[in-house]
Motif scaffolding. Sequence first.
Motif, PDB file in Angstrom:
ATOM      1  N   VAL A  97       6.800  19.844   3.341  1.00 14.50           N
ATOM      2  CA  VAL A  97       7.556  18.804   2.651  1.00 14.50           C
ATOM      3  C   VAL A  97       6.755  17.511   2.729  1.00 14.50           C
ATOM      4  N   PHE A  98       6.600  16.868   1.592  1.00 11.39           N
ATOM      5  CA  PHE A  98       5.816  15.634   1.519  1.00 11.39           C
ATOM      6  C   PHE A  98       6.740  14.439   1.277  1.00 11.39           C
ATOM      7  N   LEU A  99       6.329  13.298   1.802  1.00  6.74           N
ATOM      8  CA  LEU A  99       6.991  12.041   1.495  1.00  6.74           C
ATOM      9  C   LEU A  99       5.914  11.069   1.037  1.00  6.74           C
ATOM     10  N   GLN A 100       5.878  10.816  -0.267  1.00  3.90           N
ATOM     11  CA  GLN A 100       4.956   9.836  -0.831  1.00  3.90           C
ATOM     12  C   GLN A 100       5.631   8.473  -0.753  1.00  3.90           C
ATOM     13  N   MET A 101       4.984   7.551  -0.063  1.00  2.50           N
ATOM     14  CA  MET A 101       5.547   6.230   0.132  1.00  2.50           C
ATOM     15  C   MET A 101       4.668   5.203  -0.554  1.00  2.50           C
ATOM     16  N   ASP A 102       5.205   4.536  -1.558  1.00  2.00           N
ATOM     17  CA  ASP A 102       4.490   3.515  -2.319  1.00  2.00           C
ATOM     18  C   ASP A 102       5.156   2.164  -2.129  1.00  2.00           C
ATOM     19  N   LYS A 103       4.430   1.128  -2.481  1.00  3.11           N
ATOM     20  CA  LYS A 103       4.963  -0.247  -2.386  1.00  3.11           C
ATOM     21  C   LYS A 103       5.549  -0.503  -0.999  1.00  3.11           C
ATOM     22  N   LEU A 104       4.812  -0.138   0.026  1.00  6.69           N
ATOM     23  CA  LEU A 104       5.311  -0.283   1.385  1.00  6.69           C
ATOM     24  C   LEU A 104       5.495  -1.734   1.764  1.00  6.69           C
ATOM     25  N   LYS A 105       6.506  -1.986   2.590  1.00  6.74           N
ATOM     26  CA  LYS A 105       6.846  -3.319   3.040  1.00  6.74           C
ATOM     27  C   LYS A 105       6.776  -3.348   4.569  1.00  6.74           C
ATOM     28  N   PRO A 106       6.595  -4.518   5.159  1.00  8.28           N
ATOM     29  CA  PRO A 106       6.590  -4.597   6.633  1.00  8.28           C
ATOM     30  C   PRO A 106       7.856  -4.017   7.258  1.00  8.28           C
ATOM     31  N   GLU A 107       8.978  -4.135   6.575  1.00  4.23           N
ATOM     32  CA  GLU A 107      10.230  -3.598   7.123  1.00  4.23           C
ATOM     33  C   GLU A 107      10.283  -2.078   7.095  1.00  4.23           C
ATOM     34  N   ASP A 108       9.297  -1.442   6.494  1.00  6.46           N
ATOM     35  CA  ASP A 108       9.200   0.018   6.539  1.00  6.46           C
ATOM     36  C   ASP A 108       8.544   0.502   7.840  1.00  6.46           C
ATOM     37  N   THR A 109       8.060  -0.412   8.640  1.00  4.75           N
ATOM     38  CA  THR A 109       7.432  -0.042   9.905  1.00  4.75           C
ATOM     39  C   THR A 109       8.434   0.652  10.813  1.00  4.75           C
ATOM     40  N   ALA A 110       8.091   1.867  11.248  1.00  8.95           N
ATOM     41  CA  ALA A 110       8.999   2.661  12.079  1.00  8.95           C
ATOM     42  C   ALA A 110       8.304   3.963  12.464  1.00  8.95           C
ATOM     43  N   MET A 111       8.959   4.724  13.346  1.00  5.98           N
ATOM     44  CA  MET A 111       8.554   6.101  13.602  1.00  5.98           C
ATOM     45  C   MET A 111       9.285   6.966  12.584  1.00  5.98           C
ATOM     46  N   TYR A 112       8.544   7.796  11.889  1.00  4.49           N
ATOM     47  CA  TYR A 112       9.110   8.646  10.846  1.00  4.49           C
ATOM     48  C   TYR A 112       9.193  10.084  11.359  1.00  4.49           C
ATOM     49  N   TYR A 113      10.365  10.682  11.186  1.00  2.00           N
ATOM     50  CA  TYR A 113      10.617  12.031  11.669  1.00  2.00           C
ATOM     51  C   TYR A 113      11.009  12.946  10.519  1.00  2.00           C
ATOM     52  N   CYS A 114      10.578  14.188  10.609  1.00  2.00           N
ATOM     53  CA  CYS A 114      11.052  15.238   9.736  1.00  2.00           C
ATOM     54  C   CYS A 114      12.251  15.897  10.419  1.00  2.00           C
ATOM     55  N   ALA A 115      13.273  16.234   9.645  1.00  2.00           N
ATOM     56  CA  ALA A 115      14.483  16.827  10.208  1.00  2.00           C
ATOM     57  C   ALA A 115      14.954  17.969   9.315  1.00  2.00           C
ATOM     58  N   ALA A 116      15.617  18.952   9.904  1.00  2.00           N
ATOM     59  CA  ALA A 116      16.082  20.096   9.132  1.00  2.00           C
ATOM     60  C   ALA A 116      17.421  20.600   9.649  1.00  2.00           C
ATOM     61  N   VAL A 117      18.165  21.201   8.735  1.00  2.00           N
ATOM     62  CA  VAL A 117      19.428  21.848   9.102  1.00  2.00           C
ATOM     63  C   VAL A 117      19.610  23.037   8.170  1.00  2.00           C
ATOM     64  N   GLY A 118      20.096  24.147   8.715  1.00  2.00           N
ATOM     65  CA  GLY A 118      20.270  25.348   7.929  1.00  2.00           C
ATOM     66  C   GLY A 118      21.702  25.530   7.474  1.00  2.00           C
ATOM     67  N   GLY A 168       0.802  -1.213   0.000  1.00  2.00           N
ATOM     68  CA  GLY A 168       0.000   0.000   0.000  1.00  2.00           C
ATOM     69  C   GLY A 168       0.837   1.267   0.000  1.00  2.00           C
ATOM     70  N   SER A 169       0.141   2.393   0.134  1.00  2.00           N
ATOM     71  CA  SER A 169       0.791   3.697   0.072  1.00  2.00           C
ATOM     72  C   SER A 169       0.351   4.585   1.228  1.00  2.00           C
ATOM     73  N   LEU A 170       1.232   5.509   1.600  1.00  2.00           N
ATOM     74  CA  LEU A 170       0.926   6.558   2.560  1.00  2.00           C
ATOM     75  C   LEU A 170       1.638   7.822   2.110  1.00  2.00           C
ATOM     76  N   ARG A 171       1.080   8.966   2.511  1.00  2.00           N
ATOM     77  CA  ARG A 171       1.715  10.238   2.217  1.00  2.00           C
ATOM     78  C   ARG A 171       1.914  11.003   3.519  1.00  2.00           C
ATOM     79  N   LEU A 172       3.158  11.257   3.856  1.00  2.00           N
ATOM     80  CA  LEU A 172       3.492  12.009   5.053  1.00  2.00           C
ATOM     81  C   LEU A 172       3.700  13.484   4.711  1.00  2.00           C
ATOM     82  N   SER A 173       3.345  14.345   5.660  1.00  2.00           N
ATOM     83  CA  SER A 173       3.549  15.788   5.491  1.00  2.00           C
ATOM     84  C   SER A 173       4.375  16.322   6.644  1.00  2.00           C
ATOM     85  N   CYS A 174       5.203  17.299   6.347  1.00  2.00           N
ATOM     86  CA  CYS A 174       5.997  17.979   7.367  1.00  2.00           C
ATOM     87  C   CYS A 174       5.864  19.478   7.133  1.00  2.00           C
TER      88      CYS A 174
END
Length: 130
Positions: free
Chosen positions: A81-102, A16-22
Amino acid sequence: QVQLAESGGGTVQSGGSLRLSCTVSGSESLGKPFCVAWVRQAPGKEREGLAGVDDDGGGRRYAKSVRGRFTITKARDDNTVFLQMDKLKPEDTAMYYCAAVGGTYCWNSHLEGEDEFSYFGQGTQVTVSP
């Protein structure tokens, strides 16, 4: 003050797919250029850099583990910032974080953990069932 706020996580079946936003607020404090990336961490595993994008929407970079399945996007004048995630696998299971550096573009070294991020969001959980 720079703040990052993630949304869009959830539970999805394998394939399946998910779309994350930051949403990045206070980005003027980062200066230009700046790099925004998605990283993840699963229980008992090290943090993994997944994808990064420069503040103008260019310079997109991906880890090998997600290249071809995940797509990071950012409009030049929009601090979401978007992260479109397709063809998800069980090993993609995790906490997803947005990160930035200037003061820098995104480089592979940011995804590989050699260069640090200055700011992180609270994270959003992604669970992929078999």
